[in-house]
Motif scaffolding. Sequence first.
Motif, PDB file in Angstrom:
ATOM      1  N   ALA A   1       9.227  -7.633 -15.859  1.00 31.59           N
ATOM      2  CA  ALA A   1       7.840  -7.690 -15.995  1.00 31.59           C
ATOM      3  C   ALA A   1       7.203  -7.815 -14.720  1.00 31.59           C
ATOM      4  O   ALA A   1       6.290  -8.436 -14.666  1.00 31.59           O
ATOM      5  N   THR A   2       7.594  -6.826 -13.783  1.00 28.70           N
ATOM      6  CA  THR A   2       7.343  -7.171 -12.304  1.00 28.70           C
ATOM      7  C   THR A   2       6.025  -6.494 -11.793  1.00 28.70           C
ATOM      8  O   THR A   2       5.749  -6.689 -10.778  1.00 28.70           O
ATOM      9  N   GLY A   3       5.480  -5.743 -12.860  1.00 32.33           N
ATOM     10  CA  GLY A   3       4.136  -5.139 -12.610  1.00 32.33           C
ATOM     11  C   GLY A   3       3.958  -4.162 -11.623  1.00 32.33           C
ATOM     12  O   GLY A   3       5.193  -3.027 -11.650  1.00 32.33           O
ATOM     13  N   SER A   4       2.849  -3.847 -10.966  1.00 33.39           N
ATOM     14  CA  SER A   4       2.804  -2.484 -10.037  1.00 33.39           C
ATOM     15  C   SER A   4       2.196  -2.849  -8.529  1.00 33.39           C
ATOM     16  O   SER A   4       1.790  -3.983  -8.520  1.00 33.39           O
ATOM     17  N   ARG A   5       2.320  -1.854  -7.793  1.00 33.52           N
ATOM     18  CA  ARG A   5       1.872  -2.179  -6.547  1.00 33.52           C
ATOM     19  C   ARG A   5       0.815  -0.952  -6.326  1.00 33.52           C
ATOM     20  O   ARG A   5       1.092   0.414  -6.882  1.00 33.52           O
ATOM     21  N   PRO A   6      -0.066  -1.101  -5.478  1.00 35.68           N
ATOM     22  CA  PRO A   6      -0.961   0.146  -5.085  1.00 35.68           C
ATOM     23  C   PRO A   6      -0.067   1.311  -4.510  1.00 35.68           C
ATOM     24  O   PRO A   6       0.519   1.003  -3.710  1.00 35.68           O
ATOM     25  N   SER A   7      -0.694   2.391  -4.707  1.00 40.31           N
ATOM     26  CA  SER A   7      -0.051   3.623  -4.041  1.00 40.31           C
ATOM     27  C   SER A   7      -0.851   3.868  -2.782  1.00 40.31           C
ATOM     28  O   SER A   7      -2.030   3.866  -2.915  1.00 40.31           O
ATOM     29  N   THR A   8      -0.360   4.126  -1.576  1.00 35.23           N
ATOM     30  CA  THR A   8      -1.158   4.298  -0.418  1.00 35.23           C
ATOM     31  C   THR A   8      -0.963   5.635   0.096  1.00 35.23           C
ATOM     32  O   THR A   8       0.228   6.302   0.156  1.00 35.23           O
ATOM     33  N   PRO A   9      -2.077   6.588  -0.161  1.00 35.63           N
ATOM     34  CA  PRO A   9      -1.822   7.968  -0.035  1.00 35.63           C
ATOM     35  C   PRO A   9      -1.316   8.237   1.304  1.00 35.63           C
ATOM     36  O   PRO A   9      -1.719   7.562   2.357  1.00 35.63           O
ATOM     37  N   LYS A  10      -0.709   9.365   1.559  1.00 35.22           N
ATOM     38  CA  LYS A  10      -0.226   9.820   3.077  1.00 35.22           C
ATOM     39  C   LYS A  10      -1.490  10.442   3.679  1.00 35.22           C
ATOM     40  O   LYS A  10      -1.455  11.722   3.948  1.00 35.22           O
ATOM     41  N   VAL A  11      -2.489   9.927   4.044  1.00 30.06           N
ATOM     42  CA  VAL A  11      -3.589  10.433   4.693  1.00 30.06           C
ATOM     43  C   VAL A  11      -3.282  10.143   6.354  1.00 30.06           C
ATOM     44  O   VAL A  11      -3.363   8.726   6.652  1.00 30.06           O
ATOM     45  N   PRO A  12      -3.491  10.855   7.062  1.00 26.65           N
ATOM     46  CA  PRO A  12      -3.074  10.579   8.584  1.00 26.65           C
ATOM     47  C   PRO A  12      -4.121   9.377   9.033  1.00 26.65           C
ATOM     48  O   PRO A  12      -5.325   9.547   8.721  1.00 26.65           O
ATOM     49  N   GLY A  13      -3.578   8.336   9.800  1.00 23.34           N
ATOM     50  CA  GLY A  13      -4.385   7.160  10.161  1.00 23.34           C
ATOM     51  C   GLY A  13      -4.591   6.194   9.186  1.00 23.34           C
ATOM     52  O   GLY A  13      -5.110   5.038   9.461  1.00 23.34           O
ATOM     53  N   LEU A  14      -4.415   6.471   7.873  1.00 19.80           N
ATOM     54  CA  LEU A  14      -4.704   5.330   7.061  1.00 19.80           C
ATOM     55  C   LEU A  14      -3.790   4.111   7.114  1.00 19.80           C
ATOM     56  O   LEU A  14      -4.287   2.828   6.839  1.00 19.80           O
ATOM     57  N   GLN A  15      -2.616   4.309   7.221  1.00 22.57           N
ATOM     58  CA  GLN A  15      -1.791   3.173   7.447  1.00 22.57           C
ATOM     59  C   GLN A  15      -2.133   2.192   8.617  1.00 22.57           C
ATOM     60  O   GLN A  15      -2.102   0.885   8.414  1.00 22.57           O
ATOM     61  N   HIS A  16      -2.638   2.812   9.688  1.00 21.19           N
ATOM     62  CA  HIS A  16      -2.938   1.959  10.790  1.00 21.19           C
ATOM     63  C   HIS A  16      -4.362   1.499  10.680  1.00 21.19           C
ATOM     64  O   HIS A  16      -5.149   0.711  11.789  1.00 21.19           O
ATOM     65  N   THR A  17      -4.974   1.835   9.744  1.00 19.38           N
ATOM     66  CA  THR A  17      -6.699   1.423   9.802  1.00 19.38           C
ATOM     67  C   THR A  17      -6.868   0.349   8.693  1.00 19.38           C
ATOM     68  O   THR A  17      -6.365   0.792   7.408  1.00 19.38           O
ATOM     69  N   PRO A  18      -7.464  -0.560   9.087  1.00 12.32           N
ATOM     70  CA  PRO A  18      -7.637  -1.626   7.853  1.00 12.32           C
ATOM     71  C   PRO A  18      -8.401  -1.284   6.897  1.00 12.32           C
ATOM     72  O   PRO A  18      -9.368  -0.494   7.180  1.00 12.32           O
ATOM     73  N   HIS A  19      -7.986  -1.510   5.684  1.00 13.89           N
ATOM     74  CA  HIS A  19      -8.927  -0.848   4.530  1.00 13.89           C
ATOM     75  C   HIS A  19      -8.532  -1.948   3.366  1.00 13.89           C
ATOM     76  O   HIS A  19      -7.505  -2.754   3.410  1.00 13.89           O
TER      77      HIS A  19
END
Length: 470
Positions: free
Chosen positions: A143-161
């Motif tokens: 019953a471990t729930g879910s995690r947000p999906s992070t879309p593969k948008v260039p720059g998103l991973q390295h930009t605080p959001h």
Amino acid sequence: MESEYDVIVIGAGAAGENAADRVVKGGLSAALVESDLVGGACSYWACEPSKALLRPGTALHAARRVPGSREAVTGTLDVAAVLKHRDEAVNSWDDQSQVEWVDGAGITLVRGRARLTGAKRLTVDDANGNHFDLLARHAVVLATGSRPSTPKVPGLQHTPHWTTADATSTREVPESLVVLGAGVAGSELAQAFARLGSRVTVLARGSLLSAFPEDARELVAGGLRADGVEIIEGVSAELVESTDDGGVKVTLSGGRTLEAARLLVAAGRRPALDGLGLPAFGIEPTSLRVDDTGLVLGNSWLYAVGDCSGRAMLTHQGKYQARITGDAIVARTKGELDKRPTRWSRYARTADELAVPQVVFTDPELAMVGLSEEEAWEHGIRVRVVDLPISVAGAWQLAEDYEGWARFLVDEDRRTLVGACFAGPDVAELLQSATIAVVGEVPLDRLWHAIPSFPTVSEIWLRFLEAYGL
Ligand SMILES: Cc1cc2nc3c(=O)[nH]c(=O)nc-3n(C[C@H](O)[C@H](O)[C@H](O)COP(=O)(O)OP(=O)(O)OC[C@H]3O[C@@H](n4cnc5c(N)ncnc54)[C@H](O)[C@@H]3O)c2cc1C
Ligand SMILES: NC(=O)c1ccc[n+]([C@@H]2O[C@H](COP(=O)([O-])OP(=O)(O)OC[C@H]3O[C@@H](n4cnc5c(N)ncnc54)[C@H](O)[C@@H]3O)[C@@H](O)[C@H]2O)c1
């Protein structure tokens, strides 16, 4: 030294709590393992705080739509009071009351992160570096729930959001907000922050709330636009970058750029199944499949409930699954369930397939249950769709300018309802009547005798039956 329990549930969110509770109510012992706050996402980072952020704006808007009370409304939302209301809704992120509920229910709480080490065996690592070995005599429930999906948008991973959890737990209302993802969470949070004073832009790859009928989503889009939300449909984010002032810049397909103080990513969620040791049992963490009782296909002791089971990711649905799965485990243990359970029996999650209710708590609200037209045809049902505006006396009581829309889907061969959708102020409370009609397979000729009180929005049921031809 292993501690033994009849059933071990991993994850103490709404689904896990309910699974453990049913198991104990059925006379078995249960341990509930939790690595974070007991109560899970719904209580602290999702449903409860988001609704606490939304409700004050909805109440204020409702008062403005009725002559007499409208004149009494002279101010805007008190942002500090709204955030305080949110803090109270989440008990200031303190899970003591839920821990007390777990104790009172006779469930053993084990704090730490669990992973499977063998069939019905697991190890729990706690924050202090301790390890506990647990053995389940009968079943383990994920019953471990879910995690947000992070879309593969260039720059998103390295930009605080922001994730949705950041948005619902914020202590500040940003001056401007870009929302990437126009599903349920994106729509609700866009309106919440717009009403709290942010300048909000929502980015939709297709349309806002694309999973819902067009007339319904148009009403919600109108509500958001009336609050100043800009909805940009049919675009994708092509680049995300930080700006020098600590904000964010988003470049859209087509070249337009947007700058905002914050970016909220609300682009769906995926089951949280990593790190549990599932591959050792031949189970791919990305493709968990369960039967009607919640048993993970291909084994006899591992079950899954709630978001992690990959079906409708909704609190009430996870709790429903947990009740059914908990009861099915108890019945199997007692030898009372050796075959596949029949449809709609207390051991089959039939509503997962035929009657998932969902409310989008925007203003206006959107509420839907059962099959869509396409799904009905896929199920081999000869379906007739009846669409009509919610234009009844009860609606005018609620708001001078009430605008609402309803869709009813009828199985023409059985003359029963298989789905319904409502859009408009306060339609959430209409939904259970439709859910009962769908689950109960109530014939329309009998619904004709279910008289809606005057003047309520429920009169839409009578208008529907008349439009259908009764
Ligand atoms: C912004 C937002 C608003 C929402 N609003 C609504 C709403 O209004 N109505 C609605 O019905 N749904 C809503 N939802 C969906 C709802 O929040 C989820 O469906 C629900 O919380 C899922 O419950 P769960 O018990 O399956 O998982 P969770 O609540 O996520 O619980 C899982 C628990 O497992 C723990 N865990 C995970 N792995 C391990 C491990 N290995 N060992 C130990 N513990 C572990 C986690 O710490 C967590 O506490 C919303 C979602 C979002 C994002
Ligand atoms: N009131 C409620 O019951 C409620 C409220 C919020 C969330 N939830 C549940 O929580 C879960 C998560 O909510 P959610 O809104 O994140 O999921 P969702 O699936 O409802 O919406 C995700 C949206 O993100 C879009 N998207 C995905 N990738 C994208 C990309 N690269 N660029 C732009 N858009 C992209 C999708 O097209 C979709 O519209 C859902 O299961 C939802 O039902 C329920």
